[in-house]
Design a protein around this motif. Structure first.
Motif, short mmCIF file in Angstrom:
data_model
loop_
_atom_site.label_atom_id
_atom_site.label_comp_id
_atom_site.label_asym_id
_atom_site.label_seq_id
_atom_site.Cartn_x
_atom_site.Cartn_y
_atom_site.Cartn_z
N HIS A 372 0.84 -1.19 0.00
CA HIS A 372 0.00 0.00 0.00
C HIS A 372 0.88 1.24 0.00
CE1 HIS A 372 -3.41 -2.58 0.72
NE2 HIS A 372 -4.22 -1.53 0.74
N PHE A 373 0.49 2.24 -0.80
CA PHE A 373 1.19 3.51 -0.88
C PHE A 373 0.23 4.62 -0.48
CE2 PHE A 373 3.34 0.77 -3.90
CZ PHE A 373 4.69 1.03 -3.66
N PRO A 374 0.75 5.74 -0.02
CA PRO A 374 -0.13 6.88 0.23
C PRO A 374 -0.87 7.27 -1.05
CG PRO A 374 2.06 7.26 1.15
CD PRO A 374 2.16 6.02 0.31
N ILE A 375 -2.12 7.65 -0.93
CA ILE A 375 -2.92 8.07 -2.08
C ILE A 375 -3.44 9.47 -1.83
CG2 ILE A 375 -5.01 6.94 -1.17
CD1 ILE A 375 -5.82 6.40 -4.09
N THR A 376 -3.36 10.33 -2.85
CA THR A 376 -3.75 11.72 -2.69
C THR A 376 -4.54 12.19 -3.91
OG1 THR A 376 -2.94 13.98 -2.30
CG2 THR A 376 -1.59 12.56 -3.69
N PHE A 377 -5.52 13.06 -3.67
CA PHE A 377 -6.31 13.64 -4.75
C PHE A 377 -5.76 15.02 -5.07
CE2 PHE A 377 -10.08 16.31 -5.94
CZ PHE A 377 -10.24 15.77 -7.21
N MET A 378 -5.47 15.27 -6.38
CA MET A 378 -4.85 16.52 -6.77
C MET A 378 -5.61 17.21 -7.91
SD MET A 378 -0.79 15.64 -6.33
CE MET A 378 -0.40 17.38 -6.27
N GLY A 379 -6.93 17.07 -7.89
CA GLY A 379 -7.77 17.79 -8.84
C GLY A 379 -7.45 17.45 -10.28
N LEU A 380 -7.20 18.47 -11.08
CA LEU A 380 -6.90 18.27 -12.49
C LEU A 380 -5.47 17.81 -12.75
CD1 LEU A 380 -8.69 21.37 -14.07
CD2 LEU A 380 -9.50 19.01 -14.03
N CYS A 381 -4.64 17.87 -11.71
CA CYS A 381 -3.24 17.46 -11.83
C CYS A 381 -2.51 18.24 -12.91
CB CYS A 381 -3.13 15.96 -12.10
SG CYS A 381 -3.69 14.92 -10.74
N ASN A 382 -2.83 19.50 -13.04
CA ASN A 382 -2.20 20.34 -14.08
C ASN A 382 -1.25 21.37 -13.51
OD1 ASN A 382 -4.13 21.88 -12.86
ND2 ASN A 382 -5.07 22.63 -14.74
N ASN A 383 -1.00 21.28 -12.19
CA ASN A 383 -0.06 22.20 -11.54
C ASN A 383 1.24 21.45 -11.31
OD1 ASN A 383 1.41 23.76 -9.65
ND2 ASN A 383 -0.49 24.70 -8.89
N ASP A 384 2.22 21.66 -12.20
CA ASP A 384 3.44 20.88 -12.11
C ASP A 384 4.23 21.18 -10.84
OD1 ASP A 384 3.95 23.40 -13.01
OD2 ASP A 384 5.40 22.81 -14.55
N THR A 385 4.13 22.41 -10.30
CA THR A 385 4.82 22.74 -9.05
C THR A 385 4.24 21.95 -7.89
OG1 THR A 385 5.26 24.99 -9.85
CG2 THR A 385 5.43 24.61 -7.47
N GLU A 386 2.92 21.90 -7.83
CA GLU A 386 2.26 21.14 -6.78
C GLU A 386 2.54 19.66 -6.91
OE1 GLU A 386 -2.17 20.87 -4.72
OE2 GLU A 386 -1.99 21.33 -6.85
N LEU A 387 2.54 19.15 -8.13
CA LEU A 387 2.85 17.73 -8.34
C LEU A 387 4.27 17.41 -7.89
CD1 LEU A 387 1.25 17.17 -11.87
CD2 LEU A 387 0.60 16.00 -9.77
N THR A 388 5.19 18.28 -8.20
CA THR A 388 6.59 18.03 -7.83
C THR A 388 6.76 17.93 -6.33
OG1 THR A 388 7.34 19.21 -9.81
CG2 THR A 388 8.94 18.93 -8.04
N THR A 389 6.02 18.72 -5.58
CA THR A 389 6.19 18.75 -4.12
C THR A 389 5.34 17.72 -3.38
OG1 THR A 389 4.51 20.49 -3.98
CG2 THR A 389 6.82 21.18 -4.15
N LYS A 390 4.23 17.27 -4.00
CA LYS A 390 3.29 16.43 -3.26
C LYS A 390 3.07 15.03 -3.82
CE LYS A 390 0.56 20.33 -1.50
NZ LYS A 390 -0.82 20.92 -1.39
N ALA A 391 3.53 14.77 -5.04
CA ALA A 391 3.17 13.50 -5.68
C ALA A 391 4.20 12.40 -5.51
CB ALA A 391 2.92 13.73 -7.18
N LYS A 392 5.42 12.73 -5.20
CA LYS A 392 6.49 11.74 -5.15
C LYS A 392 6.18 10.62 -4.17
CE LYS A 392 11.49 11.22 -4.65
NZ LYS A 392 12.78 11.93 -4.40
N GLY A 393 6.29 9.37 -4.68
CA GLY A 393 6.08 8.20 -3.84
C GLY A 393 4.63 7.90 -3.52
N LYS A 394 3.70 8.58 -4.21
CA LYS A 394 2.28 8.40 -3.91
C LYS A 394 1.50 7.95 -5.14
CE LYS A 394 2.28 12.06 -0.40
NZ LYS A 394 1.69 13.37 0.00
N ILE A 395 0.32 7.42 -4.90
CA ILE A 395 -0.65 7.20 -5.97
C ILE A 395 -1.48 8.47 -6.08
CG2 ILE A 395 -2.65 5.86 -6.73
CD1 ILE A 395 -1.52 3.49 -5.16
N VAL A 396 -1.47 9.07 -7.26
CA VAL A 396 -2.12 10.36 -7.46
C VAL A 396 -3.46 10.15 -8.15
CG1 VAL A 396 -1.94 12.62 -8.56
CG2 VAL A 396 0.10 11.52 -7.62
N VAL A 397 -4.51 10.77 -7.62
CA VAL A 397 -5.84 10.70 -8.21
C VAL A 397 -6.12 12.02 -8.94
CG1 VAL A 397 -8.30 10.37 -7.77
CG2 VAL A 397 -6.61 9.17 -6.37
N CYS A 398 -6.50 11.93 -10.22
CA CYS A 398 -6.69 13.12 -11.05
C CYS A 398 -8.04 13.07 -11.75
CB CYS A 398 -5.61 13.21 -12.12
SG CYS A 398 -3.92 13.15 -11.50
#
Length: 753
Positions: A372-398
């Protein structure tokens, strides 16, 4: 006596133990539920199913120490396939479940024998009855394919058990670089290449003079879809495992390579078709086309007019530009094919930390950790700055997968879940990703919002058959009307085009995302497009050509169109993915979805010959040079010009809000009785909103087979219509055995000037 009693007691004890063991043993079951019975407190079906299952588990007192939670027992919840879920249950638990509110029925989750190409099975083709045995599986019918070449070593082109090559075949297997003529056989009977035009336009380019499919794979895929021999034990890296076969598995294949590095020029295409005609092909499959080109400049239109004259049935692709751009290959003398979905899905599973499992679409090819990995919701996932800081090592929901997948990979996320109703899962070969629908997306988002330490795991490589609803017209399939000839309703027919598995050059890299410099090879590949739909109709045309050798190309097209399906496997009208799953109009669907077995016995056909098409060209106000470019003759008969081609469909154009414009349009049609001798057909027209439609006469009495009778269809604008409206219905002729259906479109779309 005592020993007898002892034996009976022992037997009863063993029987009880066996019964208890049987009741406690778990198996997988599919549970059908009545959605109307869902209590109001539940916000979605998934939670209701989970609660229902949990109650059933609580009601059993057998082996309770070994019971897992309801969420771990739940296998899938179904939203489109059926109303219900699948779960692992003991017999006792199943019995308890049967008393639950909303329970309808259950069935064991029995193993299914998968059929990889699957589209022949989906189309109803089988070895016992129908088009396959009637046509001897296409035996001795020759399909010419103009494409990127072919991989001759593919098992799809083996000739085991095939008869000798027909003596009428005049073609050849040309020796070329990397393609010795000895590689041809009784299945692959011809291979030529055409690149002189392409070389002339690109004098500095380096290309290999060979009919081998060594740069693209497209031609290998399309030719094996149309006529590939049966190959057992194939899959796409574990997806869609089983046996693959073409639509006409005993037909011959002749490849005419005229496409180079995904490009083709008119001169090469015309030369390829010209050679195919000379060689003696019966069917042409052309998964290519030219946009916004008038008929007299379109190489496909030009070359296929001659093919039609020679009795060659031509199947062409409608294009992959979706609802926003018009189709190409709107040529009246070819069959234009739209693309639909199959009842097969390639899936992945997302298991949330609370035990809830959700399935979605995926074709991820790699291995994925069960952790199991941490899972996070990041809306449209179109903010590359936010993705860089929050997505590493996680399952991202878009909520947007088209533009965000690369950004997510670059942010070093371990996986992604995309919330979308799009049916195309083919983009995610090399990155762990799953597409789920909006309802399941709400479940995932609610779980993440409620749990600050939310986690999930992902698993892949699951294939599901019998999914519903299917078919649908897929979003990428181009739509009518035709710009080149808007007076003939196009497309003609829909065939399977989405996620089609067929042969692929084994030394050519599979078309995947190379993120991470991963290179994969496989002898079969999954591809989507109207390019994949086109060879399905070429295969069906070959079957009809084999079973009905006296039929013209127009008669074959008519039989395919008038016997097609307009209902999906739920019994409802076929939907259009590109229009939000609304009912598909004939501008997307054509006459319907192909049904090869019914096409064998159409009852009536709408035939057309060279002069009929010439009459149409004359009515289009083409110049003499224009018409000559198409017909090849400077002398032709234009004494009876008519836009009203004898076609198995109708399209009428009206001016919006213009009382001075023509409010009535009439169409003349002639049908040929190819069924029984004496028979009577009666007409029925479905109501078309805003229009009055009548048929004169509404009864056709045939005295003998092959007799021709005519009728008139009259469409009257019953009210002042708005601009860009599309209304449609169907004309159906019925006798005691046959249903002959034609689509009718009445529209205020503006014709191109």
């Amino acid at each position: 006596m005592a020993s007898t009693i002892c034996y009976c007691l022992w037997f009863s004890y063993v029987t009880i133990l066996h019964l208890v063991s049987s009741l406690a043993k778990s198996d997988n079951y599919i549970i059908h539920m009545d959605l109307s019975a869902m209590p109001k407190p539940f916000t979605n079906y998934h939670s209701w199913y989970l609660s229902t299952l949990s109650s059933a588990l609580d009601n059993t007192d057998l082996d309770t120490n070994n019971l897992n939670s309801a969420s771990s027992r739940l296998i899938y919840t179904y939203t489109n396939v059926m109303n219900g879920f699948s779960a692992s249950l003991s017999l006792a638990e199943l019995e308890a479940l049967k008393s639950s509110a909303g329970y309808i029925s259950s069935m064991p989750d029995l193993p299914i024998k998968l059929d990889t190409t699957h589209s022949p099975q989906f189309l109803g083709l089988n070895h016992r009855t129908g088009a396959w045995p009637a046509a001897k599986f296409g035996q001795d019918v020759i399909i010419g394919v103009v494409d990127t070449g072919l991989w001759p070593e593919s098992k799809s082109f083996k000739d085991d058990g095939m008869t000798e090559i027909p003596s009428r075949w005049k073609g050849q297997c040309v020796n070329s670089i990397g393609f010795n003529s000895s590689l041809c056989n009784k299945k692959l009977i011809g291979a030529r290449f055409f690149n002189k035009g392409y070389r002339a336009e690109n004098p500095n380019i380096t290309i290999v003079n060979s009919a081998r499919d060594d740069t693209d794979g497209h031609g290998t895929h399309t030719s094996s879809t149309a006529a590939g021999s049966r190959v057992d034990g194939v899959s796409f890296f574990g997806y869609a495992p089983g046996s693959a076969t073409g639509v006409a598995p005993r037909a011959r294949v002749a490849m005419y390579k005229a496409v180079w590095y995904d490009h083709a020029v008119a001169s090469d295409v015309i030369a390829a078709i010209d050679s195919a005609i000379s060689d003696g092909v019966d069917v042409l499959s052309l998964s290519l086309g030219y946009d916004n080109v008038p008929l007299y400049e379109d190489p496909v239109a030009l070359a296929t007019f001659a093919a039609m004259e020679k009795g060659i049935f031509v199947s062409t692709s409608a294009g992959n530009d979706g609802p926003d751009k018009p189709l190409h290959n709107g040529t009246p003398w070819v069959t234009t094919v739209a693309a639909g979905t199959l009842d097969r899905e390639l899936r992945g599973t997302l298991k949330l930390g609370n035990g809830v499992s959700i399935t979605g679409l995926s074709v991820y090819l790699g291995n994925f950790s069960s952790s199991h990995f941490p899972i996070t919701f990041m809306g449209l996932c179109n903010n590359d700055t936010e993705l860089t800081t929050k997505a590493k090592g996680k399952i991202v929901v878009c909520e947007n997968f088209i533009y965000s997948s690369i950004l997510i990979q670059e942010a070093e996320a371990v996986g992604a879940v995309f919330i979308s109703n799009d049916s195309d899962s083919s983009f995610g070969h090399m990155f762990p990703s799953i597409i789920i629908d909006s309802m399941n997306g709400d479940i995932v988002k609610a779980y993440i919002k409620k749990n600050s330490d939310s986690t999930a795991s992902m698993s892949f490589k699951t294939t599901a058959l019998g999914t519903k609803p299917a078919p649908s017209v897929d979003s990428y399939s181009s739509r009518g009307p035709s710009k080149t000839c808007p007076f003939v309703l196009k497309p003609d027919i829909t065939a399977p085009g989405t996620l089609i598995l067929a042969a692929w050059p084994e030394k050519l890299q599979v078309d995947v995302d190379n993120y991470g410099n991963v290179t994969l090879f496989n002898s079969f590949n999954i591809v989507s497009g109207t390019s994949m739909a086109c060879p399905h109709i070429a295969g069906v045309g070959a079957l009809l050509k084999g079973a009905r050798p006296d039929w013209s190309p127009a008669a074959i097209r008519s039989a395919i169109m008038t016997t097609s399906d307009i209902f999906d496997n739920t019994g409802r009208f076929i939907k259009d993915v590109g229009e939000g799953y609304k009912r598909a109009t004939p501008l997307a669907l054509g006459a319907g979805h192909v049904n090869p077995n019914r096409a064998l016995f159409p009852g009536l056909v709408y035939d057309a010959g060279v002069q009929d098409y010439v009459n149409l060209l004359c009515a289009l106000n083409f110049t003499q040079k224009n018409i000559t470019a198409i017909t090849r003759f400077s002398s032709f008969n234009c004494s009876s010009p008519s836009l009203d081609l004898n076609y198995p469909s109708f399209i009428a154009y009206f001016h919006a809000n213009d009382s001075s414009s023509r409010r009535v349009q009439e169409f003349q049609r002639t049908v040929t009785n190819v069924g029984v001798g004496q028979t009577t057909y009666v007409a029925r027209v479905t109501p078309i909103k805003g229009f009055r439609v009548s048929v004169i006469p509404n009864k056709l009495v045939f005295k003998e087979k092959n007799e021709k009778l005519s009728y008139k269809l009259r469409i009257e604008d019953a009210r002042m219509t708005r601009e860009n409206e599309v209304a449609f219905g169907y004309l159906t002729w019925r006798d005691m055995k046959h249903v002959v259906r034609s689509p009718i479109v009445a529209t205020t779309l503006k014709l191109e000037s």
